[in-house]
Design an enzyme around this catalytic site. Structure first.
Site, PDB file in Angstrom:
ATOM      1  N   ASP A   1      -4.450   0.985  -9.119  1.00 27.00           N
ATOM      2  CA  ASP A   1      -6.053   0.767  -9.297  1.00 27.00           C
ATOM      3  C   ASP A   1      -6.241   0.530 -10.768  1.00 27.00           C
ATOM      4  O   ASP A   1      -7.266  -0.351 -10.912  1.00 27.00           O
ATOM      5  CB  ASP A   1      -6.732   2.208  -8.737  1.00 27.00           C
ATOM      6  CG  ASP A   1      -6.388   2.164  -7.307  1.00 27.00           C
ATOM      7  OD1 ASP A   1      -5.897   1.297  -6.557  1.00 27.00           O
ATOM      8  OD2 ASP A   1      -6.874   3.384  -6.703  1.00 27.00           O
TER       9      ASP A   1
ATOM     10  N   SER B   1     -13.510   4.966  -8.433  1.00 27.18           N
ATOM     11  CA  SER B   1     -13.131   5.961  -9.764  1.00 27.18           C
ATOM     12  C   SER B   1     -12.338   5.176 -10.781  1.00 27.18           C
ATOM     13  O   SER B   1     -12.496   5.427 -11.878  1.00 27.18           O
ATOM     14  CB  SER B   1     -12.321   6.960  -9.196  1.00 27.18           C
ATOM     15  OG  SER B   1     -11.339   6.760  -8.301  1.00 27.18           O
TER      16      SER B   1
ATOM     17  N   GLY C   1     -16.323   5.282  -2.473  1.00 23.52           N
ATOM     18  CA  GLY C   1     -15.457   6.014  -1.416  1.00 23.52           C
ATOM     19  C   GLY C   1     -15.297   4.813  -0.336  1.00 23.52           C
ATOM     20  O   GLY C   1     -15.158   5.032   0.891  1.00 23.52           O
TER      21      GLY C   1
ATOM     22  N   GLU D   1      -6.839  11.174 -13.229  1.00 21.30           N
ATOM     23  CA  GLU D   1      -6.885  11.300 -11.916  1.00 21.30           C
ATOM     24  C   GLU D   1      -5.865  12.623 -11.821  1.00 21.30           C
ATOM     25  O   GLU D   1      -6.246  13.619 -11.045  1.00 21.30           O
ATOM     26  CB  GLU D   1      -6.228  10.303 -10.865  1.00 21.30           C
ATOM     27  CG  GLU D   1      -7.358   9.194 -11.025  1.00 21.30           C
ATOM     28  CD  GLU D   1      -8.250   9.144 -10.101  1.00 21.30           C
ATOM     29  OE1 GLU D   1      -8.495  10.008  -9.250  1.00 21.30           O
ATOM     30  OE2 GLU D   1      -9.186   8.290  -9.913  1.00 21.30           O
TER      31      GLU D   1
ATOM     32  N   GLY E   1     -12.570   2.619  -0.803  1.00 21.74           N
ATOM     33  CA  GLY E   1     -11.407   1.951  -1.237  1.00 21.74           C
ATOM     34  C   GLY E   1     -11.135   0.719  -1.891  1.00 21.74           C
ATOM     35  O   GLY E   1     -10.026   0.095  -1.923  1.00 21.74           O
TER      36      GLY E   1
ATOM     37  N   TYR F   1      -3.730  12.658   0.821  1.00 22.52           N
ATOM     38  CA  TYR F   1      -2.935  11.819  -0.160  1.00 22.52           C
ATOM     39  C   TYR F   1      -1.804  12.515  -0.910  1.00 22.52           C
ATOM     40  O   TYR F   1      -0.946  11.799  -0.831  1.00 22.52           O
ATOM     41  CB  TYR F   1      -4.036  11.006  -1.353  1.00 22.52           C
ATOM     42  CG  TYR F   1      -3.273  10.019  -2.158  1.00 22.52           C
ATOM     43  CD1 TYR F   1      -3.344   8.736  -1.936  1.00 22.52           C
ATOM     44  CD2 TYR F   1      -2.731  10.453  -3.467  1.00 22.52           C
ATOM     45  CE1 TYR F   1      -2.885   7.538  -2.669  1.00 22.52           C
ATOM     46  CE2 TYR F   1      -2.157   9.518  -4.321  1.00 22.52           C
ATOM     47  CZ  TYR F   1      -2.215   7.990  -3.754  1.00 22.52           C
ATOM     48  OH  TYR F   1      -1.769   7.198  -4.743  1.00 22.52           O
TER      49      TYR F   1
ATOM     50  N   GLU G   1       0.695  -1.069   0.010  1.00 26.27           N
ATOM     51  CA  GLU G   1       0.041  -0.151   0.037  1.00 26.27           C
ATOM     52  C   GLU G   1       0.882   1.304   0.014  1.00 26.27           C
ATOM     53  O   GLU G   1       1.837   1.398   0.732  1.00 26.27           O
ATOM     54  CB  GLU G   1      -0.845  -0.177   1.284  1.00 26.27           C
ATOM     55  CG  GLU G   1      -2.204   0.185   0.959  1.00 26.27           C
ATOM     56  CD  GLU G   1      -3.090  -0.454   0.120  1.00 26.27           C
ATOM     57  OE1 GLU G   1      -2.940  -0.122  -1.162  1.00 26.27           O
ATOM     58  OE2 GLU G   1      -3.802  -1.317   0.393  1.00 26.27           O
TER      59      GLU G   1
ATOM     60  N   SER H   1     -11.755   1.549  -5.445  1.00 29.75           N
ATOM     61  CA  SER H   1     -11.325   1.856  -6.424  1.00 29.75           C
ATOM     62  C   SER H   1     -12.605   2.065  -7.368  1.00 29.75           C
ATOM     63  O   SER H   1     -12.594   1.743  -8.766  1.00 29.75           O
ATOM     64  CB  SER H   1     -10.329   1.215  -7.109  1.00 29.75           C
ATOM     65  OG  SER H   1      -9.112   1.136  -6.617  1.00 29.75           O
TER      66      SER H   1
ATOM     67  N   THR I   1       3.022   1.900  -2.099  1.00 32.45           N
ATOM     68  CA  THR I   1       4.300   1.738  -2.680  1.00 32.45           C
ATOM     69  C   THR I   1       4.059   1.926  -4.429  1.00 32.45           C
ATOM     70  O   THR I   1       5.250   2.047  -5.021  1.00 32.45           O
ATOM     71  CB  THR I   1       4.584   0.177  -2.676  1.00 32.45           C
ATOM     72  OG1 THR I   1       3.306  -0.686  -2.914  1.00 32.45           O
ATOM     73  CG2 THR I   1       4.736  -0.091  -1.262  1.00 32.45           C
TER      74      THR I   1
HETATM   75  C1  GLA Z   1      -5.173   4.655  -3.996  1.00 30.40           C
HETATM   76  C2  GLA Z   1      -4.308   5.217  -5.242  1.00 30.40           C
HETATM   77  C3  GLA Z   1      -3.437   4.023  -5.557  1.00 30.40           C
HETATM   78  C4  GLA Z   1      -2.502   3.679  -4.473  1.00 30.40           C
HETATM   79  C5  GLA Z   1      -3.532   3.509  -3.209  1.00 30.40           C
HETATM   80  C6  GLA Z   1      -2.540   3.164  -1.961  1.00 30.40           C
HETATM   81  O1  GLA Z   1      -5.798   3.740  -3.894  1.00 30.40           O
HETATM   82  O2  GLA Z   1      -5.336   5.348  -6.270  1.00 30.40           O
HETATM   83  O3  GLA Z   1      -2.574   4.659  -6.762  1.00 30.40           O
HETATM   84  O4  GLA Z   1      -1.377   4.561  -4.009  1.00 30.40           O
HETATM   85  O5  GLA Z   1      -4.217   4.414  -2.732  1.00 30.40           O
HETATM   86  O6  GLA Z   1      -1.976   2.057  -2.005  1.00 30.40           O
END
Ligand code: GLA
Length: 384
Positions: free
Chosen positions: A173, A128, A122, A161, A124, A222, A32, A126, A34
């Site tokens: 993602d 989007s 929202g 994004e 986590g 972020y 995460e 993804s 990374t």
């Molecule tokens: C979000 C971002 C990803 C990644 C994660 C954390 O989902 O879109 O690119 O950085 O957070 O691992």
């Protein structure tokens, strides 16, 4: 997912029928924050995502109905020029994808669309990226003769994004959404973009997400984490040429710059170095089926994300603590953080007691029920 409502709404609004395209959300086992540090990630696509019905309309205008949006007007019309950016946040994802496809030479024309999804927004997972990948894949199919390859489609979502939604995200993602494969996690090296599918069927365990329902919206916080990492890299690179990302750095290099960077930046960079090692340990553990070790690393990731990277929240820490008390093998916040889900690896025999204790105690403490989703690893972007 059930596409009936999409079909019906499309017919009602536009009077004919289009073609259906789908892209999934994702989970991430480990790795995460990374991706934008050039490191490894371990995502997989899920069986939930975003589906859109689309038909070219012979004009230069996009007309879109969103079926799940409640906090903004759910219908948008916009043109294809840079100056036509819509005011609704959700529509910027689609506008951004159109613009990024145009930048890559695709002759994007006007179209009508209706979309909906079953991946929670929202959380986590993804949503989007699923939205971006659905439209990138569809536009490539409808206006690009499939000329843009899958890597570039993932980069279209990422660039959307960055350039239209204000999130300097990594590639994980969008990559997982486009490249997903049923039953497989994907180990992706975010520096070289080499990837490998890992069949993932942990016998005797179940993978479950618990959604804290704390809605996260990635943005400044972020981007600040990413800026911290890049700042540490700049200090290290001044002493060690060839270091381009934290992937290239080690603990001794980090120590060398400790006095030059803020304590916050230092902790964040330390988390990334720790996580780099954990992902590799998890790869080895998966090869020999040592899921207990995988789970141990998941907990370590959680507390690193909570204490060093500071992207957790009370609700997520609570869920991980309950998992720990129940003897769950592994549990951690998943994705960018600041809310959303925990991902849990649970021995089958513990599943029922864990899920009922977690939902009961969470509701008592926070006054609302968390949602529980069993993870099914599905395929990537496709035409239905
Ligand atoms: C979000 C971002 C990803 C990644 C994660 C954390 O989902 O879109 O690119 O950085 O957070 O691992």
């Amino acid at each position: 997912m059930n596409t009936e409502l999409i079909r019906k709404s499309f017919r009602e609004r536009f009077g004919h029928a289009g073609e259906l395209f789908f892209s999934p959300g994702r989970i991430n086992l480990i790795g995460e924050h990374t991706d934008y540090n050039g490191g490894f990630v371990f995502p997989g696509a899920v069986d939930k995502g975003i589906c859109a019905e689309i038909l070219p309309n012979g004009t230069q205008k996009i007309r879109i109905q969103a079926l799940d949006i409640t906090d903004e007007p759910a219908y948008a019309e916009f043109g294809l020029e840079e100056s036509d950016k819509p005011s609704m946040h959700w529509a910027c994802y689609i506008f951004g994808v159109c613009r990024e496809m145009i930048k890559r030479g695709v002759n994007v024309q006007g179209f009508d669309a209706v979309f909906a999804g079953d991946v929670p927004l929202g959380a986590g997972m993804s949503s989007s990226a699923a939205l971006e990948s659905t439209f990138a894949f569809a536009i490539n199919n409808l206006f690009g003769a499939g000329r843009i390859d899958s890597f570039e489609l993932a980069k279209v979502g990422q660039a959307t994004e960055h350039n239209y939604c204000g999130v300097n995200c990594g590639i994980m993602d969008q990559f997982a959404s486009v490249f997903g494969k049923e039953g497989c996690l994907i180990r992706l090296d975010c520096r070289s973009l080499e990837y490998e599918y890992f069949p993932f069927d942990p016998k005797g365990y179940r993978m479950v997400l618990i959604n804290s329902c704390v809605k996260h919206m990635l943005g400044n916080e972020y981007n600040e984490r990413r800026a911290s990492c890049e700042n540490v890299v700049a200090h290290i690179a001044a002493k060690h040429s060839g270091v381009e990302t934290l992937r290239d750095a080690d603990y001794s290099m980090l120590q060398e710059v400790k006095a030059e960077v803020s304590a916050t930046d230092f902790s964040r960079a330390k988390y990334v170095l720790d996580e780099k090692e954990r992902v590799l340990a998890v790869c080895d553990a998966l090869k020999v089926g040592d899921y207990e070790l995988v789970g141990k690393k998941m907990y370590e990731t959680h507390w690193g994300l909570s204490r060093d990277y500071t992207v957790s929240c009370d609700e997520l820490d609570f869920l991980v603590e309950v998992a720990q008390q129940c003897g769950v093998t592994g549990s951690r916040v998943m994705g960018g953080g600041f809310g959303g889900c925990t991902i849990n690896m649970v021995r089958e025999s513990l599943y029922d007691s864990f899920v009922s204790k977690a939902t009961r105690e969470f509701s008592l403490k926070f006054g609302h029920q968390p949602f529980v989703y069993d993870i099914v690893i599905g395929a990537g972007s496709r035409k239905l």
